[in-house]
Design a protein around this motif. Sequence first.
Motif, PDB file in Angstrom:
ATOM      1  N   ASP A 133       0.834  -1.210   0.000  1.00  9.51           N
ATOM      2  CA  ASP A 133       0.000   0.000   0.000  1.00  9.51           C
ATOM      3  C   ASP A 133       0.864   1.255   0.000  1.00  9.51           C
ATOM      4  N   ASP A 134       1.914   1.259   0.835  1.00  7.32           N
ATOM      5  CA  ASP A 134       2.816   2.413   0.886  1.00  7.32           C
ATOM      6  C   ASP A 134       3.597   2.543  -0.421  1.00  7.32           C
ATOM      7  N   ALA A 135       3.986   1.409  -0.985  1.00  6.11           N
ATOM      8  CA  ALA A 135       4.705   1.430  -2.264  1.00  6.11           C
ATOM      9  C   ALA A 135       3.832   2.046  -3.353  1.00  6.11           C
ATOM     10  N   GLU A 136       2.547   1.678  -3.363  1.00  2.00           N
ATOM     11  CA  GLU A 136       1.627   2.211  -4.363  1.00  2.00           C
ATOM     12  C   GLU A 136       1.530   3.738  -4.255  1.00  2.00           C
ATOM     13  N   LYS A 137       1.504   4.251  -3.035  1.00  2.00           N
ATOM     14  CA  LYS A 137       1.440   5.711  -2.829  1.00  2.00           C
ATOM     15  C   LYS A 137       2.665   6.384  -3.432  1.00  2.00           C
ATOM     16  N   ASP A 138       3.851   5.809  -3.179  1.00  2.00           N
ATOM     17  CA  ASP A 138       5.088   6.366  -3.757  1.00  2.00           C
ATOM     18  C   ASP A 138       5.032   6.340  -5.278  1.00  2.00           C
TER      19      ASP A 138
END
Length: 203
Positions: A133-138
């Motif tokens: 999820d955090d990777a997708e935001k980046d």
Amino acid sequence: VATINEWLADDIVKANPTVQLVAALILADEGNTVEALKCCHTGLSLELMGLMIHLLVKMDRPELAEKHLRVMQAADDDATLTQLATAWVNLAQGGGKIQDAFYVYQELGDKYSWTSKLYNGSAVCQMAMGRYDDAEKDLVEALQRDSKDPDTLQNLAVCSLHLGKPVTRFVNQLKTLTPKPACIATIEALEQSFDQAAAQHAA
């Protein structure tokens, strides 16, 4: 490539660090990693050392990359390129070093300005730690900075697969890029092989 070979045949010209770097970049882009490494091996500039480390990581030789990283750190530990090379090596080594690589990307992004490449580096670290999820935001941030960056589109496809989301949009965007990314050439070759096998089976 023919011009590069002419340059490298001249002992005076090939001793120039800029010529070595340009030659190594072109040879690496052409897929001639061995010759690219030879160009980097004789150079002492941070750029040549950084490219050497990048190529070794790409070849899945993190132990050799770490050896060259120590030389680079001894030359200039605070240089931005040295910090990036440290992140590459840490990510390639995996385990607890992935978190260290993530911190490098965060520090560089906060210290300077976040770029598509820094967001991608951060996202790859996040994915390696299972934080999709955090990777997708980046990666969404990276896409806003450069909507045609092949690394961002490929990483979004991988991240979306792990999140159970559709990837067709990103694959289709990759197919429109010139030059064609290597992953698309691979997908198209696999699709062709599948079609041939299906046709043979149907017959």
